[in-house]
Design a protein around this motif. Sequence first.
Motif, PDB file in Angstrom:
ATOM      1  N   LEU A   1       0.831  -1.206   0.000  1.00 44.01           N
ATOM      2  CA  LEU A   1       0.000   0.000   0.000  1.00 44.01           C
ATOM      3  C   LEU A   1       0.865   1.255   0.000  1.00 44.01           C
ATOM      4  CD1 LEU A   1      -2.876  -0.859   2.536  1.00 44.01           C
ATOM      5  CD2 LEU A   1      -2.919  -0.994   0.044  1.00 44.01           C
ATOM      6  N   LEU A   2       1.984   1.212   0.732  1.00 46.44           N
ATOM      7  CA  LEU A   2       2.845   2.393   0.851  1.00 46.44           C
ATOM      8  C   LEU A   2       3.743   2.582  -0.365  1.00 46.44           C
ATOM      9  CD1 LEU A   2       3.573   4.705   2.788  1.00 46.44           C
ATOM     10  CD2 LEU A   2       5.362   3.247   3.747  1.00 46.44           C
ATOM     11  N   SER A   3       4.031   1.508  -1.087  1.00 47.93           N
ATOM     12  CA  SER A   3       4.936   1.608  -2.229  1.00 47.93           C
ATOM     13  C   SER A   3       4.411   0.717  -3.350  1.00 47.93           C
ATOM     14  CB  SER A   3       6.354   1.178  -1.833  1.00 47.93           C
ATOM     15  OG  SER A   3       7.232   1.269  -2.931  1.00 47.93           O
ATOM     16  N   GLY A   4       3.695   1.304  -4.286  1.00 47.55           N
ATOM     17  CA  GLY A   4       3.112   0.539  -5.383  1.00 47.55           C
ATOM     18  C   GLY A   4       2.757   1.442  -6.539  1.00 47.55           C
ATOM     19  N   VAL A   5       1.831   0.996  -7.366  1.00 49.57           N
ATOM     20  CA  VAL A   5       1.473   1.748  -8.565  1.00 49.57           C
ATOM     21  C   VAL A   5       0.745   3.043  -8.218  1.00 49.57           C
ATOM     22  CG1 VAL A   5       0.185   1.653 -10.734  1.00 49.57           C
ATOM     23  CG2 VAL A   5       1.370  -0.389  -9.897  1.00 49.57           C
ATOM     24  N   LEU A   6      -0.216   2.944  -7.306  1.00 52.54           N
ATOM     25  CA  LEU A   6      -1.023   4.110  -6.925  1.00 52.54           C
ATOM     26  C   LEU A   6      -0.844   4.413  -5.447  1.00 52.54           C
ATOM     27  CD1 LEU A   6      -4.287   3.160  -8.879  1.00 52.54           C
ATOM     28  CD2 LEU A   6      -2.631   4.927  -9.502  1.00 52.54           C
TER      29      LEU A   6
ATOM     30  N   LEU B   1      -3.183  -3.787  -3.665  1.00 52.37           N
ATOM     31  CA  LEU B   1      -4.288  -3.094  -4.317  1.00 52.37           C
ATOM     32  C   LEU B   1      -4.615  -3.718  -5.661  1.00 52.37           C
ATOM     33  CD1 LEU B   1      -3.442   0.706  -3.885  1.00 52.37           C
ATOM     34  CD2 LEU B   1      -5.176  -0.605  -2.658  1.00 52.37           C
ATOM     35  N   ALA B   2      -5.873  -3.600  -6.038  1.00 46.26           N
ATOM     36  CA  ALA B   2      -6.309  -3.804  -7.407  1.00 46.26           C
ATOM     37  C   ALA B   2      -7.017  -2.529  -7.844  1.00 46.26           C
ATOM     38  CB  ALA B   2      -7.246  -5.005  -7.506  1.00 46.26           C
ATOM     39  N   VAL B   3      -7.106  -2.342  -9.139  1.00 44.09           N
ATOM     40  CA  VAL B   3      -7.811  -1.177  -9.673  1.00 44.09           C
ATOM     41  C   VAL B   3      -8.934  -1.679 -10.573  1.00 44.09           C
ATOM     42  CG1 VAL B   3      -6.262  -0.932 -11.674  1.00 44.09           C
ATOM     43  CG2 VAL B   3      -7.506   1.055 -10.832  1.00 44.09           C
TER      44      VAL B   3
ATOM     45  N   VAL C   1      -0.080  -4.091 -11.223  1.00 41.73           N
ATOM     46  CA  VAL C   1      -1.323  -3.933 -10.467  1.00 41.73           C
ATOM     47  C   VAL C   1      -2.399  -4.786 -11.132  1.00 41.73           C
ATOM     48  CG1 VAL C   1      -1.964  -1.853 -11.772  1.00 41.73           C
ATOM     49  CG2 VAL C   1      -3.009  -2.285  -9.549  1.00 41.73           C
ATOM     50  N   PRO C   2      -3.131  -5.581 -10.371  1.00 38.67           N
ATOM     51  CA  PRO C   2      -4.229  -6.347 -10.966  1.00 38.67           C
ATOM     52  C   PRO C   2      -5.385  -5.429 -11.352  1.00 38.67           C
ATOM     53  CG  PRO C   2      -3.559  -7.242  -8.815  1.00 38.67           C
ATOM     54  CD  PRO C   2      -2.948  -5.894  -8.945  1.00 38.67           C
ATOM     55  N   VAL C   3      -6.083  -5.801 -12.408  1.00 40.12           N
ATOM     56  CA  VAL C   3      -7.251  -5.049 -12.870  1.00 40.12           C
ATOM     57  C   VAL C   3      -8.495  -5.878 -12.565  1.00 40.12           C
ATOM     58  CG1 VAL C   3      -8.381  -3.935 -14.833  1.00 40.12           C
ATOM     59  CG2 VAL C   3      -5.873  -3.972 -14.675  1.00 40.12           C
TER      60      VAL C   3
ATOM     61  N   TYR D   1     -12.297  -6.660 -13.049  1.00 40.03           N
ATOM     62  CA  TYR D   1     -13.465  -6.519 -13.927  1.00 40.03           C
ATOM     63  C   TYR D   1     -14.671  -6.952 -13.106  1.00 40.03           C
ATOM     64  CZ  TYR D   1      -9.985  -6.041 -17.601  1.00 40.03           C
ATOM     65  OH  TYR D   1      -8.925  -5.608 -18.367  1.00 40.03           O
ATOM     66  N   GLU D   2     -15.320  -5.966 -12.459  1.00 42.67           N
ATOM     67  CA  GLU D   2     -16.319  -6.276 -11.439  1.00 42.67           C
ATOM     68  C   GLU D   2     -17.546  -6.981 -12.015  1.00 42.67           C
ATOM     69  OE1 GLU D   2     -15.789  -3.116  -7.901  1.00 42.67           O
ATOM     70  OE2 GLU D   2     -16.351  -2.188  -9.814  1.00 42.67           O
ATOM     71  N   GLN D   3     -18.024  -6.565 -13.165  1.00 43.26           N
ATOM     72  CA  GLN D   3     -19.212  -7.193 -13.733  1.00 43.26           C
ATOM     73  C   GLN D   3     -18.944  -8.633 -14.148  1.00 43.26           C
ATOM     74  OE1 GLN D   3     -20.796  -4.713 -16.878  1.00 43.26           O
ATOM     75  NE2 GLN D   3     -21.881  -3.402 -15.427  1.00 43.26           N
ATOM     76  N   ALA D   4     -17.755  -8.873 -14.673  1.00 44.05           N
ATOM     77  CA  ALA D   4     -17.413 -10.233 -15.099  1.00 44.05           C
ATOM     78  C   ALA D   4     -16.919 -11.083 -13.934  1.00 44.05           C
ATOM     79  CB  ALA D   4     -16.349 -10.185 -16.201  1.00 44.05           C
ATOM     80  N   GLY D   5     -16.609 -10.433 -12.813  1.00 44.02           N
ATOM     81  CA  GLY D   5     -16.139 -11.171 -11.651  1.00 44.02           C
ATOM     82  C   GLY D   5     -14.782 -11.800 -11.836  1.00 44.02           C
ATOM     83  N   ARG D   6     -13.874 -11.132 -12.557  1.00 45.06           N
ATOM     84  CA  ARG D   6     -12.541 -11.694 -12.761  1.00 45.06           C
ATOM     85  C   ARG D   6     -11.473 -10.622 -12.556  1.00 45.06           C
ATOM     86  NH1 ARG D   6      -9.953 -10.969 -17.774  1.00 45.06           N
ATOM     87  NH2 ARG D   6     -11.110  -9.618 -19.228  1.00 45.06           N
ATOM     88  N   VAL D   7     -10.255 -11.087 -12.331  1.00 41.35           N
ATOM     89  CA  VAL D   7      -9.103 -10.207 -12.152  1.00 41.35           C
ATOM     90  C   VAL D   7      -8.046 -10.604 -13.182  1.00 41.35           C
ATOM     91  CG1 VAL D   7      -7.284  -9.470 -10.571  1.00 41.35           C
ATOM     92  CG2 VAL D   7      -9.578  -9.921  -9.688  1.00 41.35           C
ATOM     93  N   ALA D   8      -7.421  -9.611 -13.797  1.00 41.65           N
ATOM     94  CA  ALA D   8      -6.399  -9.879 -14.813  1.00 41.65           C
ATOM     95  C   ALA D   8      -5.194  -8.980 -14.566  1.00 41.65           C
ATOM     96  CB  ALA D   8      -6.959  -9.638 -16.210  1.00 41.65           C
TER      97      ALA D   8
END
Length: 433
Positions: free
Chosen positions: A179-184, A222-224, A371-373, A375-382
């Motif tokens: 959380l302290l050191s990442g993409v966002l 984190l995921a975005v 960072v993982p993305v 996709y909330e509607q599809a219920g998947r992470v990529a």
Amino acid sequence: MHDSVLRYLVRDFSEPIKDPVWKNIAVSRALLRLIEMPAFQKLNGIKQLGPTYLVYPGATHTRLNHSLGVLHLSRRMILHLLMNGGASASEEAGITLEGVKAFLCAALLHDVGHYPYAHSLKELEVASHEALTAQRVREPDISGLISGEVGTDPGLVAAIIDPHVPYQGREDVELYRNLLSGVLDPDKLDYLNRDAYFCGVPYGVQDVDFVFAEIRTHAHGLAVTEKGLTAVESVLFSKYLMYRSVYWHKTVRIATAMIKKAVALGLRQGVLAPEELYWLDDQEFYARTREHEFPPFSLIPRVAERRLYKQIAAVPFVEGNPFHRSLRDLDTRLAVEAALAREAAGLSGAAVPAHAVIIDIPEPIRFEIDVPVLYEQAGRVAPYPESGSVFSPEIVRGFGGTLRRLGLFAEVDPDLQRALERIGPAEILQRGP
């Protein structure tokens, strides 16, 4: 646990601090005690961007300003993660009250061991500022406040700041490190916005409200969301533009290289011990080097007076070039600089000290895309590279390639510059002397 963390983040943060970037920064009374400590207040004497004020006169903001901003954004990040994901998500991620308190202490104190003049001393054989900070956090005055008033483990705080510090407790230290050191991360979100504000440039400005609305907890970090991909893209491009226009501006590189060369020679010749550089602010660093009758240290007041060296040549850094790779070693670089000074002296007929010639090689820049993305509607992470973003891994690698340039800087002396031109500086930077 979810509700207790929310109560802490809302009710305990009752002390306001005015800030030009974030307007109001709320802190708890316990964290205010840490802020009031001399070890933290000393950060007011370290400019966040070192000699960048020579180009952007407004860039005189300090590590203390930045640290307060990181605390502020860290608190906001945790609040949004709790609200975005709800109780089940926060418990699944391992967010606890003790962990959040340690995370916020780490956010506030992460630069307590930072060196003066930004990253001028980063390449030298000295302890990392993260290691110094972790050491300071565990000393009795600070650790006593962290454990007694904030109510968390100083060892966890140290381990979040410095990944080399082992931690055997029950908290998920990797979560808070990420959380302290990442993409966002809040560190990057503050320094991009703050540096842009004080330099008077638009390139670094980030929409933190949008960022926090589109982040979720995921697997120790984190995921975005798919919608939030534009926040990642904005950070990537802003970081590139800030390096191009501010952090690695030619004049900033020259000033930084002069300070680094002076200190490197001082350390190599035993004039300074590494420990003499620890815990100094800008003025103390300046005073410490003035204590020694050592000619290369004259470069440091010259930077302060803006009597800078001139760029003689610059070429792109090529990772596949064996000579370029060899210059990453400081001893090799110092030897090449000394050889150039001797050759220039022979051509000019005048003495040329080793510190009159400097080769500058910027360090690699990391543009984080891991960072993982979601996709909330599809219920998947990529993974991010599968998101279809224009900022592919290849494009992002190209950012660093276009920014990194070898520079040859020298004393502003017509005879020396003519001698160096006769040697062929651009060819030397490509193939070596």
